[in-house]
Design an enzyme around this catalytic site. Structure first.
Site, short mmCIF file in Angstrom:
data_model
loop_
_atom_site.label_atom_id
_atom_site.label_comp_id
_atom_site.label_asym_id
_atom_site.label_seq_id
_atom_site.Cartn_x
_atom_site.Cartn_y
_atom_site.Cartn_z
N ASP A 166 -1.31 8.40 9.98
CA ASP A 166 -1.73 8.08 8.61
C ASP A 166 -1.29 6.66 8.22
O ASP A 166 -0.44 6.05 8.89
CB ASP A 166 -1.09 9.12 7.67
CG ASP A 166 -1.91 9.39 6.42
OD1 ASP A 166 -2.77 8.55 6.08
OD2 ASP A 166 -1.67 10.42 5.76
N ASP A 200 -10.08 12.06 1.83
CA ASP A 200 -9.26 13.12 1.24
C ASP A 200 -10.12 14.00 0.33
O ASP A 200 -9.65 15.03 -0.15
CB ASP A 200 -8.12 12.52 0.43
CG ASP A 200 -6.94 12.16 1.31
OD1 ASP A 200 -6.90 12.62 2.48
OD2 ASP A 200 -6.05 11.42 0.85
#
Ligand code: DGJ
Length: 728
Positions: free
Chosen positions: A480, A550
């Site tokens: 990430d 997301d």
């Protein structure tokens, strides 16, 4: 594929159905003559340099004029790799700051090489190709003043209308110079009648499609965030007016780079267009000492004579066959369940084991433990950089052993490029984050970016990661990156080299990824950046899949995945079914996630019996459709971006055209509405059967007559899949 005519000094680069033509003009100027549908070799290009206005404000080269070319002006001729300050006032691909303090740069042809195959670029992600599938031209040019020797690389693919380009700038002189701007690619086109297409966005709304008419002046997208970013993707295209999925000529570029970039299209007074792509020259100045060289990232150039659909299919095939790590491109990926939306930071060993038990029950292959397993991390305020197990929360050995005993794989989350101010690593090394001494450092999500341009920093993170990955049975890593770079500077770079920082950061990151993927070739790497903030071809060279967004809400996902699919294949798009909401049903969530690397992002303990049955069916479908989606061809049939669109329809067709999956999703109530879909990409001669429609029909009928849907899809927020199989 690549030919050179000694007499006319013309290079022709032929791919499957396109030709790219370069000429060496009087005085050694390297001119761009043509890119488009395939033409025979040996055509006469002697007048191709006449373009644009001619007046005293357009300077000329005296020697070239004396040699008999009074109408040649560097400022309006189609230049293959235009330079700064020597007659061409349009945007420059190359600008070199020399020791005298000026940036005048002027390169002329010196020599060339043509060979089978494709070179890899040292230190940067690059496409690969063997000697049977591609040929490469190296065009070498020299600036006699700075003695910058510039190599223009072109790799042409035999079966795909794609050219991979990059540029190397060597210092062949005895004085240091600085590269002030160096594009990976420039393409001068003879018209301005194009649509300018690019993908803009933000967190949770990545890669939205934008198509506008090209105007005079420069239209530009880019990033100066130290990452390709959510806001503009390093992809853009010029498409002739009226282009749609099946019609129109398209010139598309995609940078193989994950850092600061620009892609621009400039229309000049002659109504010609200059398309350019490369590292952003803002905050960039790269020293090249005598004997040293600077290498640009690669840029992929795709031509399609048949609209955006063919453009995308070319990118997809190219990336599957020549970019995504070969050990993953055609390997079935595990169907995963991720803990993030199911538990956020609130998990322990038993909870994750319970997830795994339920997941196994419904046919899921892998459990991924997301953020929150290290340091003392229970929220997003601390511990980034402390990559050791949070032992009072987690028994990783028991967890990985139990999960593997169940027959599942196990994945883990990292954010290696970050450091929390509240971390042991920060306390031990308060100068390792990217900052400018004396200035306050800006925070994003309570964290800083760690200085990956430094070897000692990279070594520390590598060792920390290795101490977990070497000692526990781990099959997958999610990498990430949740903020962008501010106060750019490195404690190890002196004032002379400060503007090298952004690119040095990228070189450090790529060096790390190279070493990491070599040491752990069995690890499936999924890249992520607060969703899809670094969805680019640079990352695809290391990680075959990228978390797309997301935002897992399926109506938004239809748009996000549609935009992403312009350039990137379905097999690269992380797509999960997440918690249900009042609007979209499970079916829609499943159908939309099925158009990517399918998975779940929810607590499987909460499934009702009915939901379990639905999920089990989705898992069965996933296996049935896998090869067609991951290795087949995508056809976008109804765009969620159409003005009146309240739906999206797409299909995947297997390479041998024996199978097709058609998916239709609706976004709004459509009382008494019917809609009509003509399929694409089938074999007109084959006969297909679709059980969902109880229909037997020829490919010709499905593509020409099409299918009429009426009330098939029910109400708002649902989707259906229709599976077509050849009847032998
Ligand atoms: C952002 C990612 O996009 C999410 O999937 C999740 O991994 C969080 N970060 C964790 O902090």
């Amino acid at each position: 594929m690549i030919s050179y005519n000694e007499q006319t000094k013309v290079f022709q680069l032929d791919s499957k159905s396109a030709s790219y033509v370069i000429g060496i003009f009087e005085g050694g100027y390297i001119l761009h003559y043509y890119y488009g549908a395939k033409i025979p070799t040996g055509e006469d290009f002697s007048n191709m340099y006449y373009r644009g206005p001619q007046a005293s404000f357009i300077p000329y080269n005296v020697e070239v004029r004396r040699a008999g070319y009074p109408c040649f002006y560097p400022g309006n001729a189609p230049m293959e790799y235009p330079t700064n300050g020597a007659g061409d006032f349009r945007n420059s691909a190359l600008s070199i700051l020399n020791e005298d303090g000026n940036t005048v740069t002027d390169i002329r042809y010196e020599s060339h090489k043509i060979y089978a195959g494709k070179p890899r670029i040292e230190g940067l992600p690059s496409l690969y190709a063997d000697e049977t599938s591609a040929e490469t031209l190296e065009l070498i040019a020299l600036d006699p003043y700075t003695r910058a020797r510039v190599t223009l690389y072109y790799t042409v693919f035999k079966n795909l209308d794609a050219i991979v380009r990059s540029v190397k700038i060597e210092n062949a002189g005895d004085k240091t110079f600085k590269v002030d701007a160096a594009a990976s690619l420039c393409l001068d086109l003879p018209s301005m009648d194009y649509q300018w297409i690019h993908l803009w966005g933000q967190h949770c709304q990545e890669r939205a499609l934008s198509m506008t008419k090209l105007e005079h002046g420069t239209q530009m997208i880019g990033s100066k965030r130290g990452a390709s970013g959510h806001f503009h993707n390093p992809f853009a295209a010029l498409a002739t007016n009226g282009t749609d999925e099946q019609n129109g000529e398209v010139y598309a570029v995609n940078l193989v780079y994950s850092g600061n970039f620009t892609i621009s299209a400039e229309v000049d007074a002659g109504c010609t267009t200059r398309l350019m792509a490369g590292i952003n020259d803002h905050d960039f100045l790269w020293e090249v000492k005598p004997g040293a060289a600077f290498q640009t990232p690669e840029c992929v150039l795709v031509y399609s004579a048949n609209g955006l659909g063919e453009m995308s299919r070319t990118f997809h095939r190219l990336y599957l066959d020549h970019l995504i790590p070969a050990q993953w491109a055609y390997t079935k990926r595990p169907l995963l369940i991720n803990s993030w939306e199911a538990a956020y930071f609130d998990f322990d060993t038993d909870k994750l084991i319970a997830f795994a038990e339920r997941a196994k029950d419904i046919g899921i292959d892998m459990l991924v433990m997301d953020d929150g397993w290290f340091g003392h991390r229970d929220d997003d305020y601390d511990s980034l950089g402390d990559w050791y197990i949070y032992e009072s929360k987690l028994d990783l050995k028991r967890l990985t052993d139990t999960v593997h005993e169940m027959g599942l794989k196990f994945g883990i989350w990292y954010e290696p490029e970050m450091i929390s101010p509240d971390s042991d690593l920060f306390r031990a090394h308060p100068d390792w984050h990217i900052h400018v001494p004396g200035r306050p450092a800006t925070e994003g999500r309570q964290q800083y970016v760690i200085d990956f341009s430094r070897q000692d920093v990279r070594d520390n993170i590598f060792e920390q990661m290795s101490s977990v990955l070497d000692n526990y049975d781990i099959d997958y890593v999610k990498w990430d990156f949740n903020r962008n770079i501010t106060e750019a500077g490195s404690a190890l770079l002196d004032a002379e080299h400060g503007l090298e920082f952004f690119h040095r950061y990228m070189l450090g990151l790529y060096e790390f990824l190279e070493k990491f993927t070599k040491k752990y070739p069995h690890l499936l790497l999924e890249s992520c950046s607060g969703g899809g903030g670094r969805f680019d071809a640079g990352w695809l060279a290391y990680s075959p899949q990228v978390w797309t967004s997301d935002n897992t809400y399926p109506i938004d996902r239809c748009r996000i995945q549609y935009g992403t699919s312009l350039c990137y294949p379905a097999s690269s798009m992380g797509a999960h079914v997440s918690h249900k909401d009042a609007i979209c049903d499970y079916n829609m969530r499943g159908c939309v996630a099925m158009a990517g690397t399918f998975g779940y992002e929810m607590d499987p303990r909460t499934f009702t019996e009915e939901e379990k049955a639905l999920v089990k069916q989705q898992v069965v479908n996933y296996h049935k459709y896998y090869d067609t989606i991951h290795y087949g061809d995508l056809y976008r049939l109804i765009s969620p971006y159409d003005g009146h669109a309240d739906r999206a329809v797409w299909s995947f067709v297997s390479r041998d055209k024996s199978k097709a999956l058609l998916t239709a999703a609706t976004f709004q109530r459509t009382f008494n509405q019917s809609f009509w879909i003509r399929m694409q990409g089938l074999d007109p001669e084959k006969t297909y059967f679709c059980a969902e429609l109880n229909l037997t029909a020829s490919g010709a009928r499905l593509m020409n007559v099409g299918l009429n849907f009426f009330n098939q899809l029910g109400w708002i927020g649902t989707a259906r899949e229709f599976w077509f199989e050849e009847v032998k």
